[in-house]
Design an enzyme around this catalytic site. Sequence first.
Site, PDB file in Angstrom:
ATOM      1  N   ASN A 298     -27.159 -18.266 -19.578  1.00  0.00           N
ATOM      2  CA  ASN A 298     -28.390 -17.901 -18.888  1.00  0.00           C
ATOM      3  C   ASN A 298     -28.856 -19.126 -18.102  1.00  0.00           C
ATOM      4  O   ASN A 298     -28.323 -20.220 -18.301  1.00  0.00           O
ATOM      5  CB  ASN A 298     -29.451 -17.437 -19.897  1.00  0.00           C
TER       6      ASN A 298
ATOM      7  N   GLY B  59     -22.185  -8.210 -20.495  1.00  0.00           N
ATOM      8  CA  GLY B  59     -22.774  -8.013 -21.819  1.00  0.00           C
ATOM      9  C   GLY B  59     -24.251  -7.669 -21.714  1.00  0.00           C
ATOM     10  O   GLY B  59     -24.625  -6.635 -21.166  1.00  0.00           O
TER      11      GLY B  59
ATOM     12  N   SER C 143     -21.560 -11.395 -16.952  1.00  0.00           N
ATOM     13  CA  SER C 143     -22.705 -10.490 -16.795  1.00  0.00           C
ATOM     14  C   SER C 143     -22.491  -9.090 -17.358  1.00  0.00           C
ATOM     15  O   SER C 143     -23.356  -8.230 -17.228  1.00  0.00           O
ATOM     16  CB  SER C 143     -23.151 -10.374 -15.333  1.00  0.00           C
TER      17      SER C 143
ATOM     18  N   ASP D 273     -21.806 -16.498 -25.240  1.00  0.00           N
ATOM     19  CA  ASP D 273     -22.389 -17.835 -25.092  1.00  0.00           C
ATOM     20  C   ASP D 273     -22.589 -18.477 -26.466  1.00  0.00           C
ATOM     21  O   ASP D 273     -22.210 -19.631 -26.692  1.00  0.00           O
ATOM     22  CB  ASP D 273     -23.713 -17.730 -24.336  1.00  0.00           C
TER      23      ASP D 273
ATOM     24  N   GLY E 298     -24.287 -13.324 -28.063  1.00  0.00           N
ATOM     25  CA  GLY E 298     -23.053 -12.906 -27.409  1.00  0.00           C
ATOM     26  C   GLY E 298     -22.019 -14.002 -27.296  1.00  0.00           C
ATOM     27  O   GLY E 298     -21.910 -14.898 -28.146  1.00  0.00           O
TER      28      GLY E 298
ATOM     29  N   ASP F 132      -9.917 -13.652 -28.051  1.00  0.00           N
ATOM     30  CA  ASP F 132     -11.079 -14.497 -28.303  1.00  0.00           C
ATOM     31  C   ASP F 132     -10.988 -15.701 -27.374  1.00  0.00           C
ATOM     32  O   ASP F 132     -10.113 -16.554 -27.535  1.00  0.00           O
ATOM     33  CB  ASP F 132     -11.072 -14.921 -29.767  1.00  0.00           C
ATOM     34  N   ILE F 133     -11.880 -15.787 -26.411  1.00  0.00           N
ATOM     35  CA  ILE F 133     -11.824 -16.844 -25.400  1.00  0.00           C
ATOM     36  C   ILE F 133     -11.970 -18.236 -26.017  1.00  0.00           C
ATOM     37  O   ILE F 133     -11.504 -19.212 -25.455  1.00  0.00           O
ATOM     38  CB  ILE F 133     -12.872 -16.591 -24.293  1.00  0.00           C
TER      39      ILE F 133
ATOM     40  N   TYR G 113     -26.449  -8.663 -19.798  1.00  0.00           N
ATOM     41  CA  TYR G 113     -26.992  -8.561 -18.442  1.00  0.00           C
ATOM     42  C   TYR G 113     -26.699  -7.197 -17.810  1.00  0.00           C
ATOM     43  O   TYR G 113     -27.153  -6.909 -16.714  1.00  0.00           O
ATOM     44  CB  TYR G 113     -26.468  -9.682 -17.555  1.00  0.00           C
TER      45      TYR G 113
END
Length: 138
Positions: free
Chosen positions: A23, A118, A116, A33, A31, A9-10, A120
């Site tokens: 974005n 996820g 990108s 973000d 997600g 987990d970041i 994207y």
Amino acid sequence: MPLKLLREDITRIMCDAVVNPSNPALEPTGGLDAMIHSAAGKRLAKAIKKLGGVESGQIKVTPAFNLPAKYILHTAGPVWQGGDNGEKELLENCYRNALSTAEKLKCKSVAFPLISSGSYGYPKDKVLKIAVSVITDF
């Protein structure tokens, strides 16, 4: 700084900077973000409003607030469109510009997600190859 691949987990990694795949409007729509925004706390939303968005491949910086880091490096990665529309160069810029920004901030450790990969739609194997290549070259 050595490269280590982690599957964690970041929002819980102790480091100097966390890279947030956002974005262009820097508004958390879901997600990772949204997870970073939730973990960092409400002050992050206030700081984000002052930034005025971010172009794909570029970096904007905020404090990390409640994360176990000093900074959040926000970037907007490219949307996957098949690979022939400049996506690779934009994604390389996300990683390269994050590293360059971290260096200017005197960071010794940076936690990167697969930008990108996820919503994207950028293929994870391609993102990982680009990430490792740019980080190693840096």
